[in-house]
Motif scaffolding. Structure first.
Motif, mmCIF file in Angstrom:
data_model
loop_
_atom_site.group_PDB
_atom_site.id
_atom_site.type_symbol
_atom_site.label_atom_id
_atom_site.label_comp_id
_atom_site.label_asym_id
_atom_site.label_seq_id
_atom_site.Cartn_x
_atom_site.Cartn_y
_atom_site.Cartn_z
ATOM 1 N N ILE A 123 -8.895 -9.915 -0.072
ATOM 2 C CA ILE A 123 -10.068 -10.690 -0.488
ATOM 3 C C ILE A 123 -11.127 -10.675 0.616
ATOM 4 O O ILE A 123 -12.307 -10.452 0.356
ATOM 5 N N LEU A 124 -10.711 -10.900 1.850
ATOM 6 C CA LEU A 124 -11.654 -10.888 2.970
ATOM 7 C C LEU A 124 -12.322 -9.528 3.120
ATOM 8 O O LEU A 124 -13.533 -9.446 3.336
ATOM 9 N N ALA A 125 -11.554 -8.466 2.989
ATOM 10 C CA ALA A 125 -12.130 -7.118 3.075
ATOM 11 C C ALA A 125 -13.177 -6.916 1.977
ATOM 12 O O ALA A 125 -14.268 -6.404 2.230
ATOM 13 N N ALA A 126 -12.854 -7.344 0.770
ATOM 14 C CA ALA A 126 -13.802 -7.211 -0.341
ATOM 15 C C ALA A 126 -15.045 -8.064 -0.104
ATOM 16 O O ALA A 126 -16.166 -7.631 -0.402
ATOM 17 N N GLU A 127 -14.869 -9.256 0.446
ATOM 18 C CA GLU A 127 -16.021 -10.115 0.735
ATOM 19 C C GLU A 127 -16.938 -9.473 1.779
ATOM 20 O O GLU A 127 -18.162 -9.573 1.682
ATOM 21 N N MET A 128 -16.347 -8.809 2.765
ATOM 22 C CA MET A 128 -17.161 -8.113 3.762
ATOM 23 C C MET A 128 -17.984 -7.011 3.102
ATOM 24 O O MET A 128 -19.185 -6.881 3.350
ATOM 25 N N ILE A 129 -17.346 -6.252 2.259
ATOM 26 C CA ILE A 129 -18.032 -5.149 1.579
ATOM 27 C C ILE A 129 -19.073 -5.688 0.599
ATOM 28 O O ILE A 129 -20.152 -5.107 0.439
ATOM 29 N N ALA A 130 -18.777 -6.829 -0.018
ATOM 30 C CA ALA A 130 -19.687 -7.416 -1.007
ATOM 31 C C ALA A 130 -21.028 -7.821 -0.413
ATOM 32 O O ALA A 130 -22.010 -7.958 -1.152
ATOM 33 N N LEU A 131 -21.100 -7.981 0.888
ATOM 34 C CA LEU A 131 -22.381 -8.312 1.519
ATOM 35 C C LEU A 131 -23.435 -7.243 1.243
ATOM 36 O O LEU A 131 -24.623 -7.544 1.214
ATOM 37 N N GLY A 132 -22.991 -6.023 0.999
ATOM 38 C CA GLY A 132 -23.913 -4.929 0.709
ATOM 39 C C GLY A 132 -23.636 -4.232 -0.608
ATOM 40 O O GLY A 132 -24.166 -3.157 -0.862
ATOM 41 N N ILE A 136 -19.250 -5.394 -6.303
ATOM 42 C CA ILE A 136 -18.045 -6.027 -5.762
ATOM 43 C C ILE A 136 -18.273 -7.528 -5.618
ATOM 44 O O ILE A 136 -17.369 -8.331 -5.879
ATOM 45 N N ALA A 137 -19.480 -7.939 -5.256
ATOM 46 C CA ALA A 137 -19.790 -9.371 -5.157
ATOM 47 C C ALA A 137 -19.564 -10.060 -6.504
ATOM 48 O O ALA A 137 -18.990 -11.163 -6.556
ATOM 49 N N LYS A 138 -19.965 -9.424 -7.587
ATOM 50 C CA LYS A 138 -19.767 -9.999 -8.927
ATOM 51 C C LYS A 138 -18.285 -10.113 -9.264
ATOM 52 O O LYS A 138 -17.849 -11.092 -9.875
ATOM 53 N N LYS A 139 -17.497 -9.121 -8.873
ATOM 54 C CA LYS A 139 -16.053 -9.171 -9.128
ATOM 55 C C LYS A 139 -15.415 -10.341 -8.384
ATOM 56 O O LYS A 139 -14.562 -11.041 -8.932
ATOM 57 N N ILE A 140 -15.826 -10.538 -7.149
ATOM 58 C CA ILE A 140 -15.280 -11.650 -6.358
ATOM 59 C C ILE A 140 -15.689 -12.981 -6.965
ATOM 60 O O ILE A 140 -14.869 -13.899 -7.093
ATOM 61 N N ASP A 141 -16.958 -13.101 -7.347
ATOM 62 C CA ASP A 141 -17.434 -14.339 -7.965
ATOM 63 C C ASP A 141 -16.627 -14.667 -9.223
ATOM 64 O O ASP A 141 -16.220 -15.810 -9.426
ATOM 65 N N LEU A 147 -10.107 -19.235 -10.335
ATOM 66 C CA LEU A 147 -9.151 -20.036 -9.562
ATOM 67 C C LEU A 147 -9.156 -21.486 -10.016
ATOM 68 O O LEU A 147 -8.100 -22.112 -10.136
ATOM 69 N N GLY A 148 -10.329 -22.038 -10.260
ATOM 70 C CA GLY A 148 -10.424 -23.431 -10.687
ATOM 71 C C GLY A 148 -9.772 -23.664 -12.026
ATOM 72 O O GLY A 148 -9.108 -24.681 -12.236
#
Length: 169
Positions: A123-132, A136-141, A147-148
């Protein structure tokens, strides 16, 4: 697809832990690769891997190691890419590996997740990549939004139990 995350293990005995990272990345359809390279048994291969990772399109490296846990630091010393260390539980409940990974000298940072925290590393690796990378940012969101709902469902199931005081004993 060209991998953008590389998962490196000191030994295939780490695979049962690291499968959680692989599963999460697969579920999010984020391309990755997996290799077993040892900082102690294959040091030349580790250095070659680290020096060439960026040119191959890798953006973040996740390195898992137990006991002496040298692999994440050795990789970080030979690449400009971010490295995330995953301490593997072994001796001393993984505390030895965690301390080895987090005690890096100035100039050689290694981000570190909890013992056996492979999914968090992914997850952290994907979040780093999602900055650009907006995709991938949409997938993480979307994943985090889910989760909720899992907790809300579990809470509703708990509320539906009439005689919970007997089931909690």
């Amino acid at each position: 697809m060209t991998p953008i995350i590389s998962i490196i293990m000191g030994s295939t005995s780490d695979l049962p832990v690291m499968e959680k990272a692989c599963k999460w990345l697969n579920d999010q359809q984020i391309p990755f690769e997996v290799n077993a390279l040892s900082a102690h048994r294959t040091p030349d291969a580790v250095e070659n891997f680290a020096k060439n990772a960026k040119a191959r399109g890798i953006k973040v490296i996740i390195a898992a190691a137990g006991m002496a846990a040298a692999l994440p630091g050795v990789i970080a010393a030979s690449t400009p890419l971010p490295v995330i260390g995953v301490p593997i539980k072994g001796m001393l409940d993984g505390l030895d590996a965690m301390l080895s990974i987090i005690q890096m000298p100035p100039g050689i940072p290694v981000a570190t997740v909890g013992v056996n925290g492979a999914q968090n590393a992914a997850i952290l690796a994907a979040e780093m990549i999602a900055l650009g990378d907006e995709e991938i940012a949409k997938k993480i969101d979307a994943w985090k939004a889910g989760l909720g709902s899992k907790i809300e469902k579990a809470n509703a199931e708990l509320a539906a139990i009439k005689d919970y005081e007997y089931k909690c004993n």
